[in-house]
Motif scaffolding. Structure first.
Motif, PDB file in Angstrom:
ATOM      1  N   GLY A  49       0.805  -1.019  -0.055  1.00 44.59           N
ATOM      2  CA  GLY A  49      -0.165   0.030  -0.114  1.00 44.59           C
ATOM      3  C   GLY A  49       0.865   1.220  -0.026  1.00 44.59           C
ATOM      4  O   GLY A  49       2.210   1.225   0.058  1.00 44.59           O
ATOM      5  N   PRO A  50       0.070   2.443  -0.145  1.00 41.36           N
ATOM      6  CA  PRO A  50       0.931   3.750  -0.192  1.00 41.36           C
ATOM      7  C   PRO A  50       1.739   3.906   1.133  1.00 41.36           C
ATOM      8  O   PRO A  50       1.089   4.186   2.206  1.00 41.36           O
ATOM      9  CB  PRO A  50      -0.213   4.997  -0.460  1.00 41.36           C
ATOM     10  N   GLY A  51       2.871   4.097   0.969  1.00 43.00           N
ATOM     11  CA  GLY A  51       4.057   4.315   2.037  1.00 43.00           C
ATOM     12  C   GLY A  51       3.851   3.357   3.375  1.00 43.00           C
ATOM     13  O   GLY A  51       4.446   3.716   4.159  1.00 43.00           O
ATOM     14  N   GLY A  52       3.373   2.345   3.093  1.00 43.49           N
ATOM     15  CA  GLY A  52       3.101   1.117   4.079  1.00 43.49           C
ATOM     16  C   GLY A  52       2.344   1.954   5.152  1.00 43.49           C
ATOM     17  O   GLY A  52       2.797   1.736   6.563  1.00 43.49           O
ATOM     18  N   ASP A  53       1.474   2.891   4.878  1.00 39.70           N
ATOM     19  CA  ASP A  53       0.582   3.403   6.224  1.00 39.70           C
ATOM     20  C   ASP A  53       0.309   2.369   7.262  1.00 39.70           C
ATOM     21  O   ASP A  53       0.403   2.960   8.382  1.00 39.70           O
ATOM     22  CB  ASP A  53      -0.695   4.025   5.605  1.00 39.70           C
ATOM     23  N   PHE A  54      -0.041   1.304   7.104  1.00 37.88           N
ATOM     24  CA  PHE A  54      -0.401   0.388   8.307  1.00 37.88           C
ATOM     25  C   PHE A  54       0.413  -0.517   8.797  1.00 37.88           C
ATOM     26  O   PHE A  54      -0.207  -1.306   9.505  1.00 37.88           O
ATOM     27  CB  PHE A  54      -1.744  -0.426   7.548  1.00 37.88           C
ATOM     28  N   VAL A  55       1.732  -0.373   8.228  1.00 39.45           N
ATOM     29  CA  VAL A  55       2.634  -1.337   9.094  1.00 39.45           C
ATOM     30  C   VAL A  55       2.778  -1.042  10.614  1.00 39.45           C
ATOM     31  O   VAL A  55       3.054   0.010  10.813  1.00 39.45           O
ATOM     32  CB  VAL A  55       4.050  -1.154   8.340  1.00 39.45           C
ATOM     33  N   GLY A  56       2.504  -1.808  11.447  1.00 37.91           N
ATOM     34  CA  GLY A  56       2.758  -1.791  12.727  1.00 37.91           C
ATOM     35  C   GLY A  56       1.643  -0.920  13.398  1.00 37.91           C
ATOM     36  O   GLY A  56       1.733  -0.665  14.556  1.00 37.91           O
ATOM     37  N   VAL A  57       0.516  -0.426  12.680  1.00 37.63           N
ATOM     38  CA  VAL A  57      -0.595   0.270  13.027  1.00 37.63           C
ATOM     39  C   VAL A  57      -1.320  -0.849  14.173  1.00 37.63           C
ATOM     40  O   VAL A  57      -1.574  -1.749  13.961  1.00 37.63           O
ATOM     41  CB  VAL A  57      -1.466   0.858  12.125  1.00 37.63           C
ATOM     42  N   ASP A  58      -1.724  -0.140  15.155  1.00 39.02           N
ATOM     43  CA  ASP A  58      -2.652  -0.795  16.285  1.00 39.02           C
ATOM     44  C   ASP A  58      -3.941  -1.234  15.709  1.00 39.02           C
ATOM     45  O   ASP A  58      -4.616  -0.391  15.210  1.00 39.02           O
ATOM     46  CB  ASP A  58      -2.708   0.000  17.338  1.00 39.02           C
ATOM     47  N   ALA A  59      -4.588  -2.245  16.196  1.00 35.62           N
ATOM     48  CA  ALA A  59      -5.796  -2.758  15.829  1.00 35.62           C
ATOM     49  C   ALA A  59      -6.878  -1.693  15.956  1.00 35.62           C
ATOM     50  O   ALA A  59      -7.906  -1.699  15.503  1.00 35.62           O
ATOM     51  CB  ALA A  59      -5.923  -4.071  16.286  1.00 35.62           C
ATOM     52  N   GLU A  60      -6.606  -1.137  17.299  1.00 41.43           N
ATOM     53  CA  GLU A  60      -7.602  -0.074  17.806  1.00 41.43           C
ATOM     54  C   GLU A  60      -7.731   0.938  16.682  1.00 41.43           C
ATOM     55  O   GLU A  60      -8.809   1.426  16.590  1.00 41.43           O
ATOM     56  CB  GLU A  60      -7.057   0.336  19.258  1.00 41.43           C
ATOM     57  N   ILE A  61      -6.654   1.574  16.054  1.00 43.63           N
ATOM     58  CA  ILE A  61      -6.860   2.366  15.072  1.00 43.63           C
ATOM     59  C   ILE A  61      -7.687   1.909  13.955  1.00 43.63           C
ATOM     60  O   ILE A  61      -8.296   2.456  13.355  1.00 43.63           O
ATOM     61  CB  ILE A  61      -5.204   3.048  14.577  1.00 43.63           C
ATOM     62  N   VAL A  62      -7.155   0.701  13.482  1.00 42.74           N
ATOM     63  CA  VAL A  62      -7.832   0.063  12.330  1.00 42.74           C
ATOM     64  C   VAL A  62      -9.373  -0.105  12.435  1.00 42.74           C
ATOM     65  O   VAL A  62     -10.041   0.288  11.417  1.00 42.74           O
ATOM     66  CB  VAL A  62      -7.163  -1.302  11.843  1.00 42.74           C
ATOM     67  N   VAL A  63      -9.934  -0.412  13.894  1.00 36.21           N
ATOM     68  CA  VAL A  63     -11.212  -0.575  13.894  1.00 36.21           C
ATOM     69  C   VAL A  63     -11.885   0.948  13.883  1.00 36.21           C
ATOM     70  O   VAL A  63     -12.980   1.165  13.421  1.00 36.21           O
ATOM     71  CB  VAL A  63     -11.215  -1.339  15.347  1.00 36.21           C
TER      72      VAL A  63
END
Length: 177
Positions: free
Chosen positions: A135-149
């Motif tokens: 994805g663009p810039g690896g935005d979600f690498v290491g993002v916490d599941a709380e943020i994704v939800v």
């Protein structure tokens, strides 16, 4: 953001580790801390802070032998939350989500990522999104599941996704529309 995090000069001064009683001084102090918390968390891609972690490097400085008290940490997060930069997790006020990027911004980036990879009409788990290396810039690498939800809930509210909660609670999926 590669490299070591550069703490601001005020981090070396012991008085900044105690909430100041004078209103104008306190206001300036809190603004400095709020900025520091956001920059530190963004630099380290930290999304959830446990305020009870006694020696957290963000709240303690062994060089000047000072630590923010739990009450001071709560005060700072309360102030950060007023501006949308944090949200408490639970009623105990010991853990918070730090929003160095807004939920709406995370949601839009997640939707762009899903469209770029052809995930429209499919279900992708929160874990797969958080662990994504694409994805663009690896935005979600290491993002916490709380943020994704939270981002998925934002997309759901805007009609761009549906959040599907599994039976186990930890297998939540996002269907991109």
């Amino acid at each position: 953001m590669a490299g070591a995090f550069a703490f601001p000069d005020f981090f070396e001064y012991p008085p900044y580790f105690t909430i100041q009683p004078t209103p104008e001084t306190q206001r300036k102090q809190i603004e400095l801390w709020k900025s520091l918390i956001l920059r530190y968390c963004q630099h380290h891609k930290t999304h959830v802070l446990n305020l009870e972690e006694v020696d957290h490097p963000l709240f303690s400085n062994p060089r000047c032998d000072r630590k923010l008290s739990l009450d001071a940490r709560r005060t700072l997060v309360d102030e950060l939350a007023k501006g949308g930069g944090a949200e408490w997790l639970g009623s105990g006020r010991t853990r918070c989500v730090v929003l160095w990027r807004s939920v709406a911004s995370w949601g839009e980036a997640m939707h762009a990522w899903a469209c770029e990879l052809g995930h429209q009409g499919t279900v992708v788990t929160v874990g797969e999104i958080a662990d994504s290396r694409e994805g663009p810039g690896g935005d979600f690498v290491g993002v916490d599941a709380e943020i994704v939800v939270r981002a998925a809930r934002y997309l759901e509210a805007t009609g761009k996704a549906a959040v599907l909660v599994g039976e186990g609670g930890d297998d939540t999926g996002v269907k991109f529309l």
